[in-house]
Design a protein around this motif. Structure first.
Motif, PDB file in Angstrom:
ATOM      1  N   GLN A  68      67.515  28.876  30.175  1.00  0.00           N
ATOM      2  CA  GLN A  68      68.426  29.427  31.185  1.00  0.00           C
ATOM      3  C   GLN A  68      68.813  28.331  32.174  1.00  0.00           C
ATOM      4  OE1 GLN A  68      69.809  32.389  31.527  1.00  0.00           O
ATOM      5  NE2 GLN A  68      68.688  33.515  29.978  1.00  0.00           N
ATOM      6  N   ASP A  69      69.913  28.518  32.846  1.00  0.00           N
ATOM      7  CA  ASP A  69      70.384  27.572  33.842  1.00  0.00           C
ATOM      8  C   ASP A  69      69.397  27.492  35.013  1.00  0.00           C
ATOM      9  OD1 ASP A  69      72.723  25.950  34.975  1.00  0.00           O
ATOM     10  OD2 ASP A  69      72.340  27.428  36.563  1.00  0.00           O
ATOM     11  N   GLN A  70      69.041  26.283  35.429  1.00  0.00           N
ATOM     12  CA  GLN A  70      68.059  26.093  36.489  1.00  0.00           C
ATOM     13  C   GLN A  70      68.506  26.734  37.797  1.00  0.00           C
ATOM     14  OE1 GLN A  70      66.668  22.069  37.015  1.00  0.00           O
ATOM     15  NE2 GLN A  70      65.690  22.540  38.964  1.00  0.00           N
ATOM     16  N   LEU A  71      69.748  26.538  38.177  1.00  0.00           N
ATOM     17  CA  LEU A  71      70.241  27.120  39.429  1.00  0.00           C
ATOM     18  C   LEU A  71      70.184  28.647  39.380  1.00  0.00           C
ATOM     19  CD1 LEU A  71      71.427  26.689  42.224  1.00  0.00           C
ATOM     20  CD2 LEU A  71      73.685  26.543  41.177  1.00  0.00           C
ATOM     21  N   TYR A  72      70.527  29.227  38.240  1.00  0.00           N
ATOM     22  CA  TYR A  72      70.448  30.681  38.085  1.00  0.00           C
ATOM     23  C   TYR A  72      69.011  31.167  38.304  1.00  0.00           C
ATOM     24  CZ  TYR A  72      69.801  35.146  35.806  1.00  0.00           C
ATOM     25  OH  TYR A  72      69.423  36.440  35.548  1.00  0.00           O
ATOM     26  N   LEU A  73      68.038  30.475  37.694  1.00  0.00           N
ATOM     27  CA  LEU A  73      66.644  30.878  37.833  1.00  0.00           C
ATOM     28  C   LEU A  73      66.168  30.746  39.280  1.00  0.00           C
ATOM     29  CD1 LEU A  73      65.222  29.246  34.582  1.00  0.00           C
ATOM     30  CD2 LEU A  73      65.589  31.692  35.015  1.00  0.00           C
ATOM     31  N   GLU A  74      66.579  29.676  39.946  1.00  0.00           N
ATOM     32  CA  GLU A  74      66.210  29.497  41.358  1.00  0.00           C
ATOM     33  C   GLU A  74      66.791  30.619  42.214  1.00  0.00           C
ATOM     34  OE1 GLU A  74      67.450  25.575  42.559  1.00  0.00           O
ATOM     35  OE2 GLU A  74      66.015  24.597  41.227  1.00  0.00           O
ATOM     36  N   ARG A  75      68.050  30.941  41.983  1.00  0.00           N
ATOM     37  CA  ARG A  75      68.690  32.018  42.759  1.00  0.00           C
ATOM     38  C   ARG A  75      68.040  33.365  42.485  1.00  0.00           C
ATOM     39  NH1 ARG A  75      75.048  30.425  42.111  1.00  0.00           N
ATOM     40  NH2 ARG A  75      75.014  28.686  43.588  1.00  0.00           N
ATOM     41  N   ALA A  94      57.264  36.613  43.306  1.00  0.00           N
ATOM     42  CA  ALA A  94      58.166  35.661  43.960  1.00  0.00           C
ATOM     43  C   ALA A  94      57.743  35.417  45.405  1.00  0.00           C
ATOM     44  CB  ALA A  94      59.607  36.166  43.906  1.00  0.00           C
ATOM     45  N   ASN A  95      57.197  36.428  46.050  1.00  0.00           N
ATOM     46  CA  ASN A  95      56.742  36.256  47.431  1.00  0.00           C
ATOM     47  C   ASN A  95      55.517  35.358  47.526  1.00  0.00           C
ATOM     48  OD1 ASN A  95      58.734  37.657  48.835  1.00  0.00           O
ATOM     49  ND2 ASN A  95      57.757  39.610  48.421  1.00  0.00           N
ATOM     50  N   ALA A  96      54.837  35.128  46.409  1.00  0.00           N
ATOM     51  CA  ALA A  96      53.684  34.224  46.384  1.00  0.00           C
ATOM     52  C   ALA A  96      54.108  32.774  46.134  1.00  0.00           C
ATOM     53  CB  ALA A  96      52.700  34.665  45.310  1.00  0.00           C
ATOM     54  N   LEU A  97      55.402  32.541  45.957  1.00  0.00           N
ATOM     55  CA  LEU A  97      55.899  31.203  45.641  1.00  0.00           C
ATOM     56  C   LEU A  97      56.525  30.537  46.860  1.00  0.00           C
ATOM     57  CD1 LEU A  97      57.716  32.041  42.281  1.00  0.00           C
ATOM     58  CD2 LEU A  97      55.438  31.026  42.558  1.00  0.00           C
ATOM     59  N   GLN A  98      56.285  29.248  46.976  1.00  0.00           N
ATOM     60  CA  GLN A  98      56.959  28.427  47.973  1.00  0.00           C
ATOM     61  C   GLN A  98      58.255  27.898  47.339  1.00  0.00           C
ATOM     62  OE1 GLN A  98      55.889  28.123  51.139  1.00  0.00           O
ATOM     63  NE2 GLN A  98      54.329  29.593  50.492  1.00  0.00           N
ATOM     64  N   PRO A  99      59.215  27.431  48.141  1.00  0.00           N
ATOM     65  CA  PRO A  99      60.450  26.887  47.561  1.00  0.00           C
ATOM     66  C   PRO A  99      60.207  25.793  46.518  1.00  0.00           C
ATOM     67  CG  PRO A  99      60.752  27.247  49.901  1.00  0.00           C
ATOM     68  CD  PRO A  99      59.294  27.507  49.610  1.00  0.00           C
ATOM     69  N   ALA A 100      59.210  24.939  46.728  1.00  0.00           N
ATOM     70  CA  ALA A 100      58.919  23.884  45.739  1.00  0.00           C
ATOM     71  C   ALA A 100      58.414  24.492  44.431  1.00  0.00           C
ATOM     72  CB  ALA A 100      57.891  22.899  46.294  1.00  0.00           C
ATOM     73  N   ASP A 101      57.657  25.586  44.526  1.00  0.00           N
ATOM     74  CA  ASP A 101      57.187  26.277  43.317  1.00  0.00           C
ATOM     75  C   ASP A 101      58.367  26.850  42.544  1.00  0.00           C
ATOM     76  OD1 ASP A 101      54.453  25.879  44.028  1.00  0.00           O
ATOM     77  OD2 ASP A 101      54.516  27.698  45.265  1.00  0.00           O
ATOM     78  N   ILE A 102      59.307  27.446  43.262  1.00  0.00           N
ATOM     79  CA  ILE A 102      60.498  28.031  42.635  1.00  0.00           C
ATOM     80  C   ILE A 102      61.281  26.950  41.905  1.00  0.00           C
ATOM     81  CG2 ILE A 102      62.756  29.071  43.126  1.00  0.00           C
ATOM     82  CD1 ILE A 102      61.324  30.781  45.253  1.00  0.00           C
ATOM     83  N   GLN A 103      61.476  25.806  42.539  1.00  0.00           N
ATOM     84  CA  GLN A 103      62.212  24.712  41.902  1.00  0.00           C
ATOM     85  C   GLN A 103      61.482  24.211  40.660  1.00  0.00           C
ATOM     86  OE1 GLN A 103      62.661  21.897  45.080  1.00  0.00           O
ATOM     87  NE2 GLN A 103      64.537  22.863  45.835  1.00  0.00           N
ATOM     88  N   ALA A 104      60.155  24.076  40.756  1.00  0.00           N
ATOM     89  CA  ALA A 104      59.378  23.586  39.613  1.00  0.00           C
ATOM     90  C   ALA A 104      59.427  24.567  38.445  1.00  0.00           C
ATOM     91  CB  ALA A 104      57.928  23.333  40.037  1.00  0.00           C
TER      92      ALA A 104
END
Length: 120
Positions: A68-75, A94-104
């Motif tokens: 899947q597209d990375q930007l789509y998954l981040e959004r 998702a609430n257990a994730l930090q922004p860096a976790d989401i990007q990774a």
């Protein structure tokens, strides 16, 4: 196609096409994909029960994430965190994730091969 025919077409045919006997250069897209492969995210374990390590879901009704597209998954993960998208298990995770976790995680799943058929 029989395996030996596939190997011939993939490997030997391009070699035969070189007039000087030299192997053709590897496509430019191959090297960066291997060199730039993302590291396995620390929080991947939160996702694997439903989406699998490689993004291929083993659960009916759960989307495949591999390719899947990375930007789509981040959004999508950001939307679960904000409440814009509603799904209790995903919102909780998702609430257990930090922004860096989401990007990774998004980079990991985007780099995986997409779903290409039936799942055992």
């Amino acid at each position: 196609m029989p395996r030996h025919a596939f190997v011939f077409a993939l490997v030997l045919l391009p070699l035969a096409a070189c007039a000087d006997g030299q192997a053709p250069a590897a496509p430019a897209a191959v090297a960066p994909a291997v060199a730039g492969a993302p590291e396995r995210p620390a929080k991947l374990g939160l996702c694997t029960a439903c989406h699998g390590d490689d993004g291929t879901s083993r659960t009916p009704g759960t989307p495949h994430l591999g390719g899947q597209d990375q930007l789509y998954l981040e959004r999508a993960l950001a939307d679960y965190r904000s409440g814009k998208r509603q799904h209790v298990p995903m919102t909780s995770l998702a609430n257990a994730l930090q922004p860096a976790d989401i990007q990774a995680l998004a980079a990991w799943y985007a780099a995986q091969p997409g779903f290409a058929g039936s799942v055992p």
